[in-house]
Enzyme design. Structure first.
Site, PDB file in Angstrom:
ATOM      1  CD1 TRP A   1      -1.601  -2.117   2.468  1.00 36.64           C
ATOM      2  CD2 TRP A   1      -2.859  -1.650   0.660  1.00 36.64           C
ATOM      3  NE1 TRP A   1      -2.576  -3.080   2.344  1.00 36.64           N
ATOM      4  CE2 TRP A   1      -3.348  -2.827   1.255  1.00 36.64           C
ATOM      5  CE3 TRP A   1      -3.499  -1.157  -0.493  1.00 36.64           C
ATOM      6  CZ2 TRP A   1      -4.439  -3.540   0.742  1.00 36.64           C
ATOM      7  CZ3 TRP A   1      -4.578  -1.872  -1.003  1.00 36.64           C
ATOM      8  CH2 TRP A   1      -5.040  -3.034  -0.388  1.00 36.64           C
ATOM      9  CG  HIS A   6       1.296   1.163   4.758  1.00 31.89           C
ATOM     10  ND1 HIS A   6       1.386  -0.119   5.261  1.00 31.89           N
ATOM     11  CD2 HIS A   6       1.815   1.117   3.510  1.00 31.89           C
ATOM     12  CE1 HIS A   6       1.957  -0.907   4.354  1.00 31.89           C
ATOM     13  NE2 HIS A   6       2.224  -0.182   3.291  1.00 31.89           N
ATOM     14  CG  ASP A  45       6.503   1.752   2.229  1.00 34.31           C
ATOM     15  OD1 ASP A  45       7.142   0.713   1.964  1.00 34.31           O
ATOM     16  OD2 ASP A  45       5.275   1.868   2.048  1.00 34.31           O
ATOM     17  NE  ARG A  48      10.460  -0.679  -0.124  1.00 30.14           N
ATOM     18  CZ  ARG A  48       9.695  -0.985  -1.151  1.00 30.14           C
ATOM     19  NH1 ARG A  48       8.560  -0.344  -1.333  1.00 30.14           N
ATOM     20  NH2 ARG A  48      10.011  -1.946  -1.978  1.00 30.14           N
ATOM     21  CG  HIS A  60       8.228  -3.622   2.323  1.00 31.41           C
ATOM     22  ND1 HIS A  60       7.552  -2.527   2.803  1.00 31.41           N
ATOM     23  CD2 HIS A  60       9.498  -3.503   2.779  1.00 31.41           C
ATOM     24  CE1 HIS A  60       8.385  -1.761   3.499  1.00 31.41           C
ATOM     25  NE2 HIS A  60       9.573  -2.332   3.503  1.00 31.41           N
ATOM     26  CG  HIS A 117       5.062  -0.965   6.429  1.00 32.09           C
ATOM     27  ND1 HIS A 117       4.745   0.258   5.899  1.00 32.09           N
ATOM     28  CD2 HIS A 117       5.424  -1.742   5.366  1.00 32.09           C
ATOM     29  CE1 HIS A 117       4.924   0.240   4.592  1.00 32.09           C
ATOM     30  NE2 HIS A 117       5.345  -0.967   4.236  1.00 32.09           N
ATOM     31  CG  ASP A 121       3.221  -3.555   2.545  1.00 31.64           C
ATOM     32  OD1 ASP A 121       2.429  -2.785   1.964  1.00 31.64           O
ATOM     33  OD2 ASP A 121       4.433  -3.277   2.712  1.00 31.64           O
ATOM     34  CG  HIS A 127       2.688  -5.675  -1.212  1.00 32.17           C
ATOM     35  ND1 HIS A 127       3.816  -5.188  -0.601  1.00 32.17           N
ATOM     36  CD2 HIS A 127       2.232  -4.674  -1.993  1.00 32.17           C
ATOM     37  CE1 HIS A 127       4.028  -3.931  -0.991  1.00 32.17           C
ATOM     38  NE2 HIS A 127       3.079  -3.595  -1.829  1.00 32.17           N
ATOM     39  CG  HIS A 150       2.624  -3.066  -6.989  1.00 33.07           C
ATOM     40  ND1 HIS A 150       2.720  -4.312  -6.414  1.00 33.07           N
ATOM     41  CD2 HIS A 150       2.845  -2.178  -5.992  1.00 33.07           C
ATOM     42  CE1 HIS A 150       2.993  -4.174  -5.131  1.00 33.07           C
ATOM     43  NE2 HIS A 150       3.078  -2.890  -4.847  1.00 33.07           N
ATOM     44  CG  ASP A 154       1.219  -0.263  -3.455  1.00 34.18           C
ATOM     45  OD1 ASP A 154       0.718  -1.176  -2.771  1.00 34.18           O
ATOM     46  OD2 ASP A 154       2.430  -0.221  -3.746  1.00 34.18           O
TER      47      ASP A 154
HETATM   48  N1  DCM Z   1       6.890  -5.113  -4.636  1.00 36.23           N
HETATM   49  C1  DCM Z   1       6.178  -6.283  -4.525  1.00 36.23           C
HETATM   50  N2  DCM Z   1       6.678  -7.428  -5.006  1.00 36.23           N
HETATM   51  C2  DCM Z   1       7.875  -7.448  -5.630  1.00 36.23           C
HETATM   52  C3  DCM Z   1       8.611  -6.263  -5.764  1.00 36.23           C
HETATM   53  C4  DCM Z   1       8.089  -5.093  -5.259  1.00 36.23           C
HETATM   54  O1  DCM Z   1       5.082  -6.280  -3.951  1.00 36.23           O
HETATM   55  N3  DCM Z   1       8.361  -8.600  -6.076  1.00 36.23           N
HETATM   56  C5  DCM Z   1       6.290  -3.866  -4.138  1.00 36.23           C
HETATM   57  C6  DCM Z   1       7.049  -3.055  -3.143  1.00 36.23           C
HETATM   58  C7  DCM Z   1       6.538  -1.662  -3.435  1.00 36.23           C
HETATM   59  C8  DCM Z   1       6.263  -1.668  -4.923  1.00 36.23           C
HETATM   60  O2  DCM Z   1       6.084  -3.048  -5.272  1.00 36.23           O
HETATM   61  O3  DCM Z   1       5.291  -1.432  -2.772  1.00 36.23           O
HETATM   62  C9  DCM Z   1       7.332  -1.049  -5.756  1.00 36.23           C
HETATM   63  O4  DCM Z   1       8.535  -1.678  -5.460  1.00 36.23           O
HETATM   64  P1  DCM Z   1       9.954  -1.098  -5.903  1.00 36.23           P
HETATM   65  O5  DCM Z   1       9.917   0.343  -5.512  1.00 36.23           O
HETATM   66  O6  DCM Z   1      10.932  -1.928  -5.125  1.00 36.23           O
HETATM   67  O7  DCM Z   1       9.998  -1.320  -7.373  1.00 36.23           O
HETATM   68 ZN    ZN Z   2       3.227  -1.889  -2.979  1.00 34.53          ZN
HETATM   69 ZN    ZN Z   3       5.605  -1.718   2.234  1.00 33.24          ZN
END
Ligand code: DCM
Ligand code: ZN
Ligand code: ZN
Ligand code: DCM
Ligand code: DCM
Length: 303
Positions: A1, A6, A45, A48, A60, A117, A121, A127, A150, A154
């Site tokens: 999210w 969140h 977040d 990270r 996450h 958090h 998620d 996620h 995604h 989110d």
């Molecule tokens: N994310 C996910 N699954 C993955 C990679 C990333 O759920 N395999 C999520 C984490 C963040 C969003 O996607 O909420 C964007 O990730 P990033 O900024 O790492 O690309």
């Molecule tokens: Zn996300």
């Molecule tokens: Zn997160």
């Protein structure tokens, strides 16, 4: 999210804390976070991408290697969590750590902020999905703007819904969800939300082990105590029942609601939006309520 999701989870949880959990949350978070899980929920977040916290990025999510386009959704901890850990093992780790009185106040605050958090998620369907990096690699349109699938789940859909129905007021949205839980359409569902039984599990297994939040926490704290250094070693241990049920529940929406769409359609208007909004409302309310119950069992011994 995103931040709105969140914060919603955290503010809802704050409304359902029992005295000892509330007391720990308030003193641990302090004035930095206005003593509230709502204010602290986005911290994980915010760090990270910092070098010092890069290790936390995989916590996450869990990359479930299922086939949502073929209508086959599933999460398996051994298949999907991997050696580096994922949201399932992270919840176990930080639940253990928040309980350890031998850790420093800042270490326990950090653990609380991760729990705050990650229990949010784990309710986001993308996620708990590996396909196209949890939908990050799928182009999408939300309210006329280019985004990805995604990000639409989110933030885009929720932001559009808040604007249309709650004058973009997070406080109004949280109040509406809390009211649904206390006296409205969610009230009859709350016992089921805390039961950690999966509707997709065969009846034989469901009756057998009766998984519960109390059972998960009790076992986790016992395993933590047993180890000399207070570090959990979960590799050879049964995964926690409740987080896996929560992940499977969210993942099922990938098959029913997230992936059935027509390429090019705007996801933040029309039939896709109308189907997605109730799922997002439900998942945020449910995870907020579960977050409170999780902390209540840790600090008050009951939900
Ligand atoms: N994310 C996910 N699954 C993955 C990679 C990333 O759920 N395999 C999520 C984490 C963040 C969003 O996607 O909420 C964007 O990730 P990033 O900024 O790492 O690309
Ligand atoms: Zn996300
Ligand atoms: Zn997160
Ligand atoms: N760390 C952790 N869990 C991981 C990876 C790292 O708790 N899966 C902690 C241990 C270190 C700190 O993060 O004290 C920094 O890790 P790194 O050495 O990866 O930078
Ligand atoms: N850490 C963690 N989980 C563990 C061990 C450590 O998240 N099981 C994190 C907490 C601190 C950092 O690593 O941010 C410091 O770890 P260390 O105690 O190894 O220095």
């Amino acid at each position: 999210w995103g931040n709105l999701g969140h914060e919603t989870v955290g503010y809802i949880a704050q409304e359902f804390l029992l005295p000892n959990a509330l007391s720990f949350v308030q003193s641990s978070l302090g004035s930095t976070y206005n003593q509230s899980l709502g204010n602290a929920a986005t911290w994980a977040d915010s760090v990270r991408y910092e070098t010092a916290y890069r290790w936390s990025a995989p916590y996450h999510f869990v990359d479930a290697e299922d086939e949502p386009l073929q209508g086959s959704c599933s999460v398996q901890e051994t298949r999907d969590c991997g050696d580096g850990g994922c949201i399932l093992t992270a919840i176990a780790n930080y639940t253990s750590r928040v309980s350890q009185t031998s850790l420093s106040a800042s270490q326990r605050q950090e653990a609380l902020k991760f729990i705050d958090h990650f229990l949010g998620d784990i309710g986001q369907p993308l996620h708990v999905e590996a396909y196209e990096v949890g939908g990050n690699d799928i182009d999408a349109v939300c309210a006329g703007k280019s985004t990805n699938l995604h990000a639409a789940w989110d933030t885009g859909i929720l932001t559009t819904s808040l604007s249309a129905t709650y004058s973009s007021s997070l406080t109004s949205y949280v109040s509406a969800l809390v009211k649904r839980i206390k006296s409205g359409s969610y009230k009859s569902l709350t016992d089921e939300w805390l039961s950690c039984t999966s509707t997709t599990q065969p009846a034989s297994r469901r009756g057998l082990s009766t998984p519960s939040i109390e059972g998960d926490i009790k076992r986790l704290l016992y395993e933590t105590q047993e180890s000399e250094d207070g570090l959990l070693r979960r590799a050879s241990i049964t995964p926690l029942a409740c987080p896996l049920v929560w992940a499977r529940e969210a993942n099922a929406y990938d098959c029913s609601t997230v992936f059935p769409y027509t390429s090019g359609d705007d996801l933040c208007t029309g039939s896709y939006f109308d189907a997605a909004v109730p799922v997002i409302d439900l998942q945020l309310a449910k995870q907020g309520y579960r977050l409170a119950a999780w902390l209540n069992v840790i600090f008050d011994g009951e939900t």
